[in-house]
Structure formats: C-alpha cells, structure tokens
Design an enzyme around this catalytic site. Structure first.
Site, PDB file in Angstrom:
ATOM      1  N   ASP A 148      30.708  49.390  33.999  1.00  0.00           N
ATOM      2  CA  ASP A 148      30.897  49.509  35.445  1.00  0.00           C
ATOM      3  C   ASP A 148      29.698  48.845  36.117  1.00  0.00           C
ATOM      4  O   ASP A 148      29.112  47.929  35.566  1.00  0.00           O
ATOM      5  CB  ASP A 148      31.066  50.978  35.843  1.00  0.00           C
ATOM      6  CG  ASP A 148      31.915  51.160  37.093  1.00  0.00           C
ATOM      7  OD1 ASP A 148      31.614  50.503  38.115  1.00  0.00           O
ATOM      8  OD2 ASP A 148      32.889  51.932  37.070  1.00  0.00           O
ATOM      9  N   GLY A 191      29.454  43.933  33.021  1.00  0.00           N
ATOM     10  CA  GLY A 191      29.466  45.010  33.994  1.00  0.00           C
ATOM     11  C   GLY A 191      30.068  44.525  35.291  1.00  0.00           C
ATOM     12  O   GLY A 191      30.587  43.407  35.376  1.00  0.00           O
ATOM     13  N   HIS A 192      29.991  45.364  36.317  1.00  0.00           N
ATOM     14  CA  HIS A 192      30.596  45.042  37.603  1.00  0.00           C
ATOM     15  C   HIS A 192      29.564  44.588  38.629  1.00  0.00           C
ATOM     16  O   HIS A 192      29.836  44.602  39.831  1.00  0.00           O
ATOM     17  CB  HIS A 192      31.378  46.244  38.141  1.00  0.00           C
ATOM     18  CG  HIS A 192      32.559  46.606  37.295  1.00  0.00           C
ATOM     19  ND1 HIS A 192      33.384  47.680  37.583  1.00  0.00           N
ATOM     20  CD2 HIS A 192      33.066  46.037  36.175  1.00  0.00           C
ATOM     21  CE1 HIS A 192      34.347  47.754  36.661  1.00  0.00           C
ATOM     22  NE2 HIS A 192      34.161  46.761  35.797  1.00  0.00           N
ATOM     23  N   GLY A 193      28.367  44.217  38.165  1.00  0.00           N
ATOM     24  CA  GLY A 193      27.373  43.683  39.080  1.00  0.00           C
ATOM     25  C   GLY A 193      26.501  44.756  39.696  1.00  0.00           C
ATOM     26  O   GLY A 193      26.433  45.896  39.227  1.00  0.00           O
ATOM     27  N   ASN A 246      31.215  40.992  38.951  1.00  0.00           N
ATOM     28  CA  ASN A 246      30.647  40.670  40.257  1.00  0.00           C
ATOM     29  C   ASN A 246      29.169  40.349  40.095  1.00  0.00           C
ATOM     30  O   ASN A 246      28.537  40.733  39.103  1.00  0.00           O
ATOM     31  CB  ASN A 246      30.804  41.845  41.233  1.00  0.00           C
ATOM     32  CG  ASN A 246      32.237  42.289  41.384  1.00  0.00           C
ATOM     33  OD1 ASN A 246      33.078  41.566  41.898  1.00  0.00           O
ATOM     34  ND2 ASN A 246      32.542  43.502  40.924  1.00  0.00           N
TER      35      ASN A 246
END
Length: 398
Positions: A216, A238-240, A270
C-alpha cells in the site's frame, strides 16, 4: 522551508541528546524470563522489563539480545519517570496463527510515553495467513498494525526493520516531535493495506533515510498532520507517498506544512499523491512541497484525486469539500509506466488553487508523457514535460 529546517535541527539535537546521555540502568528481557527461541511466549517478560525501566528514576535501557522472541499483542504504557531506550539486537515475531492478535488492531503499542527511543531490531508480523484470509473473503480480524505510537512525544525510531505486517507497519498517532531514520519496511506488493508508515493527528514528524517496499502507501499522511519533513526515501513497490485520503468526515483537521525532498520512486503505483473523498468536508491540505524526486517506471508520478469514492458508496454524485492550495511540484524527473504522467482531478465545488509546477520532466516510452487537469489554478515555470501541462493562472473547468 524555514519552519522545516528549524524542526529538523530541533529533532537532530534531540537525537544527539538521546545518544549522549548514557543510560545508567539496563534491563535485559532474558533476565525477566524471555526465551530467544522464537517459540516461547515472551510477552510477560517484556512487560516486566518495561515496567522496571518505566519506574526507574534514571535513564534506562530495555535490552533485547540476539535471537527470536515470540510476542503476542503487547502494550507498553507510560508515563515513565525518565527516558527509555529500547535496544533490539534480535527479532520479534508474532504468533503464526494470525487470530492470536485478536481484533485490537495492534501488535506492539506504545501509549502515553515520552522520550522513548527504539533502536535496531526486526519485527516479523508473519502476515501471510491474514492476507490469505482477506483474499478468501472469510470473516477475518481487523488486522494488526505492527508498531504504533499513540499520544507520545519526543520519540526516536532508528534502524528498525519491519516485515510482513498484517496491516500498517508503523503508525504515528497523536504524537509530537518524532524522528524516524534509517528504517526498512518490506511486504509483498499485493499484500493489502500494508502501509509502510502512517502519520495522523501529529506535529513535527521527520522521516529520513528509509527504504519502503510494500503493498500500500509507502508513507500515508492523515488528517491533522502538520510540520512534517520526509527526505531520502526509497519507495516501491507500493502506492507511493500519499496525503489522504482526506475528507472522510465533514469536520476533519487539515494537513499543512508538508515537505518531501530528495527521494526515489521505483515501480510504484503512484509517486506523490493527494487523495480526498468526494463528499462535503471542511478539511484542507496546504503548504505542501514535493521536490527533487526521481520516478522510475511509476504508473502515476504526480496525481491529485479529489473524486475518491471506492465502491461508489457514500459519495456518488458529490464533490469534495477539502480545500487544496499552495502545493509545489519542483524538479521531478524520470519515467512514467503509463502515457499520462500528471493528473489533476480537483473538486468542481472547491477547485485546487496555488498549484506550482517547476522543472518537470517525465517521459513515457522515450517520449513526452501526457497530462490532464480539471478545476485547477496555478503557475508553471522552467522545463515542462509534458509540455502541454495545463497550469495557467485561470480556472480550468471540469
């Protein structure tokens, strides 16, 4: 940036102070009955060592020697009489059965403590069983965060490694003056909700020199977070690094004075993101700086999304009330994994304002990437790629 420089200097001096005052009392968890075999429950011996340190009038150390120590859900409670260093040379492991941590939402919790340092060590939450439960759709516990600090002040976390958390790895909640340095966070790219570091309702948090590879957000920043500095972060997968999601409720504290600098994103979903719910709110995000960043094959290098409405429940056909203003994107370069590298999808009822772009160079497949913008105003300068970046000093309709 002046405020952040002062904050960082204060934290640095705090760190030096912590290290220069040698603790005069040491409490070895093995002395209190802990077994470094990874099988014997050492929860109570750890609590006894903490209690002895907490009641010590002089600075103290809770020492965890090399080896593996099995811990169930554990709470280290303050306030304590003096500062405490938790020196971990070993590995703390959670029970193999994920249900053993229950529904409390935590594994290791520090609450109402001041002047606590956690140095070194590895946390292995053995989260695979919990992730499998989530994936299967069965009735699962809420998931435990690996290490959480609630209502704590003057905290140092240095050299810690966290792997395979059930949920978020490291949570800072309702804290002041926190320095996180040289931590490493690892979980599989598809592990759900395993944010690396989550910060909310806190002031004066600095995160530096850390590597985060997770399922995440590498770092997520929640409501009521102020004066936060992040530097030298390696993120991905991951999601930044995300501010939000914000605006989950009408009355919500804002986010302000946030800086991310000198960091690298590799293969993340991201890069830098601000995300808000599409519903009424009086929250805000302002005075944010993202600068000196490298993107390597990132799906959404720069994104503001004010139409967050997962499963279309609780917010269809609404617009975000969160006010986003004075956000700077400076010297961001690298490659996008998708044609559209920059996306500003701002609120139709409360447009983004004061957005600044300077020296952006993002490519896709060796060509200039594209961008899209809705309901945004600001300025741009320097080298811009995508060259059609739509920041001009007028509002752009949705």
């Amino acid at each position: 940036m002046a405020n952040f420089a002062v904050s960082f200097v204060a934290l640095f001096l705090f760190y030096i102070f912590q290290q220069s005052n040698a603790a005069s009392a040491s409490f070895n968890v093995i002395t209190f009955g802990a077994k470094p075999d990874g099988k014997t429950d050492s929860t109570q011996p750890f609590l006894k060592a903490w209690s002895a340190a907490c009641s010590s009038a002089s600075p103290s150390i809770v020492y965890v020697p090399r080896g593996s120590y099995l811990l169930k859900a554990i709470v280290f409670t303050g306030p304590c009489k003096n500062k405490i260093t938790v020196q971990i040379d070993g590995t703390l492991v959670a029970p193999t059965d994920y249900r053993a941590l229950g529904n409390s939402g935590y594994w290791i919790l520090f609450i109402k403590v001041n002047r606590v340092s956690v140095i070194g060590g590895t946390l292995d939450a053995r989260g695979a069983g919990f992730w499998a439960c989530r994936k299967s759709g069965l009735n699962c516990p809420v998931g435990a965060r690996s290490i959480t600090f609630n209502w704590a002040n003057d905290i140092l976390i240095s050299g810690l490694t966290s792997i395979n958390s059930q949920s978020m790895h490291l949570v800072i909640n309702s804290c002041n003056n926190v320095l996180i340095r040289n931590v490493r966070v690892t979980a599989p790219a598809l592990s759900p909700n395993t944010d690396g570091i989550h910060v909310q309702v806190s002031t004066g948090v600095t995160i530096t020199g850390s590597t985060i590879q997770t399922g995440d957000d590498c770092i997520s920043i929640g409501p009521s977070t102020r004066n936060m500095l992040m530097s030298s972060i390696k993120c991905g997968p991951g999601h930044g690094i995300s501010i939000g999601s914000l605006g989950n409720s009408v009355n919500e504290g804002g986010v302000e004075n946030i800086t991310l600098t000198n960091s690298i994103f590799s293969g993340s979903d991201n890069g830098v993101r601000i995300k808000t719910w599409a519903r009424p709110s009086n929250g805000f995000a302002r005075n944010v700086v993202f600068q000196n960043l490298i993107m390597n094959n990132v799906k959404n290098p720069i994104i503001i999304d004010q139409n967050y409405c997962p499963t279309n429940q609780g917010c269809p056909h609404q617009s975000s009330g969160v006010k986003i203003s004075q956000v700077t994107f400076r010297n961001i370069q690298g490659t996008s994994a998708t044609p559209e590298a920059v996306k500003f999808d701002c609120s139709s009822s409360n447009p983004c304002s004061g957005i600044r772009l300077q020296d952006i160079k993002l490519t896709y497949m060796n060509k200039a990437a594209t961008s899209s913008c809705k309901n945004i105003g600001g300025t741009s300068s320097g080298v811009l790629m995508p060259s059609e970046l739509c920041l001009i000093i007028i509002w752009i309709g949705g």
